[in-house]
Write a protein that holds these residues in place. Sequence first.
Motif, PDB file in Angstrom:
ATOM      1  N   SER A 298       0.866  -1.188   0.000  1.00 36.01           N
ATOM      2  CA  SER A 298       0.000   0.000   0.000  1.00 36.01           C
ATOM      3  C   SER A 298       0.895   1.227   0.000  1.00 36.01           C
ATOM      4  N   ALA A 299       0.311   2.390  -0.226  1.00 35.38           N
ATOM      5  CA  ALA A 299       1.092   3.625  -0.231  1.00 35.38           C
ATOM      6  C   ALA A 299       1.776   3.841   1.118  1.00 35.38           C
ATOM      7  N   SER A 300       1.070   3.565   2.203  1.00 31.53           N
ATOM      8  CA  SER A 300       1.670   3.770   3.529  1.00 31.53           C
ATOM      9  C   SER A 300       2.754   2.728   3.807  1.00 31.53           C
ATOM     10  N   GLU A 301       2.563   1.496   3.345  1.00 37.49           N
ATOM     11  CA  GLU A 301       3.603   0.477   3.507  1.00 37.49           C
ATOM     12  C   GLU A 301       4.861   0.864   2.724  1.00 37.49           C
ATOM     13  N   TYR A 302       4.665   1.396   1.529  1.00 41.84           N
ATOM     14  CA  TYR A 302       5.802   1.853   0.721  1.00 41.84           C
ATOM     15  C   TYR A 302       6.557   2.974   1.447  1.00 41.84           C
ATOM     16  N   ARG A 303       5.824   3.962   1.936  1.00 42.64           N
ATOM     17  CA  ARG A 303       6.467   5.071   2.674  1.00 42.64           C
ATOM     18  C   ARG A 303       7.207   4.553   3.900  1.00 42.64           C
ATOM     19  N   ASP A 304       6.583   3.616   4.633  1.00 44.83           N
ATOM     20  CA  ASP A 304       7.220   3.041   5.818  1.00 44.83           C
ATOM     21  C   ASP A 304       8.477   2.258   5.444  1.00 44.83           C
ATOM     22  N   LEU A 305       8.413   1.519   4.357  1.00 47.85           N
ATOM     23  CA  LEU A 305       9.577   0.749   3.910  1.00 47.85           C
ATOM     24  C   LEU A 305      10.741   1.676   3.578  1.00 47.85           C
ATOM     25  N   VAL A 306      10.480   2.679   2.758  1.00 45.82           N
ATOM     26  CA  VAL A 306      11.536   3.617   2.355  1.00 45.82           C
ATOM     27  C   VAL A 306      12.067   4.359   3.577  1.00 45.82           C
ATOM     28  N   SER A 307      11.191   4.800   4.432  1.00 49.69           N
ATOM     29  CA  SER A 307      11.596   5.504   5.651  1.00 49.69           C
ATOM     30  C   SER A 307      12.428   4.582   6.548  1.00 49.69           C
ATOM     31  N   GLY A 308      11.999   3.352   6.704  1.00 48.63           N
ATOM     32  CA  GLY A 308      12.733   2.398   7.531  1.00 48.63           C
ATOM     33  C   GLY A 308      14.112   2.099   6.969  1.00 48.63           C
ATOM     34  N   LEU A 309      14.194   1.919   5.669  1.00 53.46           N
ATOM     35  CA  LEU A 309      15.498   1.674   5.044  1.00 53.46           C
ATOM     36  C   LEU A 309      16.414   2.886   5.206  1.00 53.46           C
ATOM     37  N   ASP A 310      15.859   4.079   5.036  1.00 51.86           N
ATOM     38  CA  ASP A 310      16.652   5.298   5.239  1.00 51.86           C
ATOM     39  C   ASP A 310      17.169   5.376   6.677  1.00 51.86           C
ATOM     40  N   ARG A 311      16.322   5.025   7.641  1.00 52.37           N
ATOM     41  CA  ARG A 311      16.748   5.051   9.047  1.00 52.37           C
ATOM     42  C   ARG A 311      17.829   4.010   9.310  1.00 52.37           C
ATOM     43  N   LEU A 312      17.703   2.825   8.700  1.00 50.54           N
ATOM     44  CA  LEU A 312      18.727   1.801   8.877  1.00 50.54           C
ATOM     45  C   LEU A 312      20.063   2.251   8.275  1.00 50.54           C
ATOM     46  N   LEU A 313      20.020   2.876   7.114  1.00 55.30           N
ATOM     47  CA  LEU A 313      21.259   3.382   6.508  1.00 55.30           C
ATOM     48  C   LEU A 313      21.907   4.440   7.398  1.00 55.30           C
ATOM     49  N   LYS A 314      21.092   5.321   7.950  1.00 54.15           N
ATOM     50  CA  LYS A 314      21.619   6.347   8.856  1.00 54.15           C
ATOM     51  C   LYS A 314      22.207   5.702  10.102  1.00 54.15           C
ATOM     52  N   ARG A 315      21.504   4.714  10.632  1.00 52.61           N
ATOM     53  CA  ARG A 315      21.972   4.024  11.838  1.00 52.61           C
ATOM     54  C   ARG A 315      23.313   3.331  11.587  1.00 52.61           C
ATOM     55  N   LEU A 316      23.470   2.754  10.401  1.00 50.97           N
ATOM     56  CA  LEU A 316      24.734   2.098  10.068  1.00 50.97           C
ATOM     57  C   LEU A 316      25.894   3.086  10.090  1.00 50.97           C
ATOM     58  N   ASP A 317      25.629   4.325   9.741  1.00 50.24           N
ATOM     59  CA  ASP A 317      26.678   5.358   9.808  1.00 50.24           C
ATOM     60  C   ASP A 317      27.022   5.710  11.252  1.00 50.24           C
ATOM     61  N   GLU A 318      26.080   5.454  12.165  1.00 50.62           N
ATOM     62  CA  GLU A 318      26.270   5.816  13.563  1.00 50.62           C
ATOM     63  C   GLU A 318      26.947   4.722  14.397  1.00 50.62           C
ATOM     64  N   ILE A 319      26.807   3.486  13.969  1.00 59.36           N
ATOM     65  CA  ILE A 319      27.374   2.386  14.791  1.00 59.36           C
ATOM     66  C   ILE A 319      28.660   1.841  14.214  1.00 59.36           C
TER      67      ILE A 319
END
Length: 163
Positions: A142-163
Amino acid sequence: MMEVVPVVALYIGNKVKEIKHFVLDDFVPYKLVLTAERVSSRLAELYSKEFGITRPEWRLFAAIGHRKQVIARDLAAISSMDKVKVSRGLQGLEDKGLIVRTPVPEDQRAALVSLTEAGLTLYRQMVPRVQEWEASLIDCLSASEYRDLVSGLDRLLKRLDEI
């Protein structure tokens, strides 16, 4: 008879946390790798068959086309590929007449890479096709699942830069 479940010790800082059960198929890093590899392989079928481009060439081609021109040595970081793959990929694209390398006057070791007219024409043909393919992949969300997926992946990429 009681089933013995292996215990794994996980050290977090100076604390020990016991993990009694581990299922690889539920392990997020494993799921990400599987998903990325399958997406990459399936998409590679499209651009290989339809456009005669390899995986490394596609990554470089997309990065160059998106930016109009880029310094060759920056492509390793941009594409997440090692320098040897970048070099071979650029050579393949150059041999196909899709890119041109121009020396940077102020830095003789650097080369600016850009698409040729043939490369730009192919890029304009490929982008709608890969976007179509992406749309067919994500149409189960769904549109919200897509937004959540992209947002979650972006957060994981950012987190990888932090750890």
